[in-house]
Design a protein around this motif. Sequence first.
Motif, short mmCIF file in Angstrom:
data_model
loop_
_atom_site.label_atom_id
_atom_site.label_comp_id
_atom_site.label_asym_id
_atom_site.label_seq_id
_atom_site.Cartn_x
_atom_site.Cartn_y
_atom_site.Cartn_z
N ARG A 148 -10.55 -6.55 67.58
CA ARG A 148 -10.26 -7.86 68.16
C ARG A 148 -9.60 -8.76 67.12
O ARG A 148 -9.95 -8.71 65.94
N ASN A 149 -8.70 -9.60 67.59
CA ASN A 149 -8.08 -10.56 66.70
C ASN A 149 -8.96 -11.79 66.55
O ASN A 149 -10.07 -11.85 67.11
N SER A 150 -8.46 -12.79 65.83
CA SER A 150 -9.27 -13.98 65.57
C SER A 150 -9.59 -14.77 66.83
O SER A 150 -10.53 -15.57 66.85
N ALA A 151 -8.83 -14.54 67.89
CA ALA A 151 -9.09 -15.22 69.17
C ALA A 151 -10.08 -14.46 70.03
O ALA A 151 -10.43 -14.90 71.14
N GLY A 152 -10.54 -13.28 69.55
CA GLY A 152 -11.49 -12.49 70.31
C GLY A 152 -10.87 -11.54 71.29
O GLY A 152 -11.58 -10.90 72.08
N LYS A 156 -6.53 -3.47 69.99
CA LYS A 156 -6.40 -2.03 69.75
C LYS A 156 -7.72 -1.34 70.07
O LYS A 156 -8.80 -1.82 69.70
N THR A 157 -7.62 -0.21 70.76
CA THR A 157 -8.80 0.61 71.04
C THR A 157 -8.58 1.98 70.43
O THR A 157 -7.59 2.66 70.75
N LEU A 158 -9.49 2.38 69.56
CA LEU A 158 -9.43 3.70 68.93
C LEU A 158 -10.38 4.62 69.67
O LEU A 158 -11.60 4.41 69.65
N ASP A 159 -9.83 5.62 70.35
CA ASP A 159 -10.65 6.56 71.11
C ASP A 159 -10.96 7.77 70.22
O ASP A 159 -10.07 8.57 69.90
N LEU A 160 -12.22 7.90 69.81
CA LEU A 160 -12.62 8.95 68.87
C LEU A 160 -13.18 10.18 69.58
O LEU A 160 -13.47 11.19 68.92
N ILE A 175 -1.30 -1.02 64.55
CA ILE A 175 -0.44 -1.36 65.69
C ILE A 175 -1.33 -1.60 66.90
O ILE A 175 -2.44 -1.07 66.99
N ASP A 176 -0.85 -2.42 67.81
CA ASP A 176 -1.66 -2.71 68.99
C ASP A 176 -1.49 -1.60 70.03
O ASP A 176 -0.76 -0.62 69.79
N ASP A 177 -2.15 -1.75 71.17
CA ASP A 177 -2.13 -0.71 72.19
C ASP A 177 -0.73 -0.51 72.78
O ASP A 177 -0.43 0.53 73.39
N TYR A 187 -9.62 -9.46 61.34
CA TYR A 187 -9.99 -8.88 62.63
C TYR A 187 -11.47 -8.47 62.60
O TYR A 187 -12.08 -8.39 61.52
N THR A 188 -12.00 -8.21 63.78
CA THR A 188 -13.38 -7.71 63.87
C THR A 188 -13.39 -6.45 64.73
O THR A 188 -12.49 -6.23 65.55
N ILE A 189 -14.41 -5.63 64.54
CA ILE A 189 -14.52 -4.38 65.30
C ILE A 189 -15.88 -4.30 65.99
O ILE A 189 -16.88 -4.83 65.51
N THR A 190 -15.89 -3.65 67.13
CA THR A 190 -17.12 -3.31 67.84
C THR A 190 -17.00 -1.85 68.26
O THR A 190 -15.91 -1.28 68.29
N SER A 191 -18.12 -1.23 68.58
CA SER A 191 -18.10 0.18 68.95
C SER A 191 -18.96 0.42 70.18
O SER A 191 -19.86 -0.37 70.51
#
Length: 240
Positions: A148-152, A156-160, A175-177, A187-191
């Motif tokens: 997520r960017n600074s605006a939330g 980008k979604t990384l599919d593992l 790069i974005d989607d 940026y921040t990440i969630t999983s």
Amino acid sequence: MTTQTTIGGNGAAVSEQLLDTMNGTNKSTGTRAGSNTLAGNSPADLQDTFLQLLMAQMKNQDPTNPMDSSQMTSQIAQINTVTGIGQLNASLASLSTQLTAGQQTQAAALKQSVVLTPGNAMAVADGKATPVGVQLASDATSVKIEIRNSAGQIVKTLDLGNLKAGTVPVAWTPIDDAGNPLPDGNYTITSSATIGGKTGVPTTLTAAQVLGVVRQADGTAGLVLSNGSTIGLNGVAAIL
């Protein structure tokens, strides 16, 4: 003046000082044995005092009613147990000191290294992204990392896919989607993942450089990271 106490049926005398030492009192001063110069409180001192008293009992026992050998053996075993515990405690204290020293040396070797630690903050700069990762306690399917960017907003979604339990570092191109380069910034990440048939949340990991090593309040080594945090060695999930 030294007084005497009788032990055994024959009325033989034993020094009151020996009995006071064994009982942990000093009748002349009314203090505990800690202030008495006759004996200390170490296991070796207690063992010596115990054996003196035991010998006095044996020498002055009533011949018609001698000491029970099983009781004497039990007493000796008990004092040996106390001595053994004291020696074990000393050995454990020495081992703890050695382990702490070893931790400091190990931590110093990590200086300037890049490590993955629990966190959700990352950055993009000059076309490069901070490495990220996930940590799984058990096997999982459909593992994803959302950036997520600074605006939330999710950019980008990384599919593992399916992953085994453990730590999984992820290097990615910023790069974005839609395939557009991500601008420099924070940026921040969630999983998310499916674990055991249920939706789960793996631990997210972000990279930082080790800038230095400090001694923490509990005596263990702490790593000072480039993201401004300090973490113990057990908090390092991977070394990149």
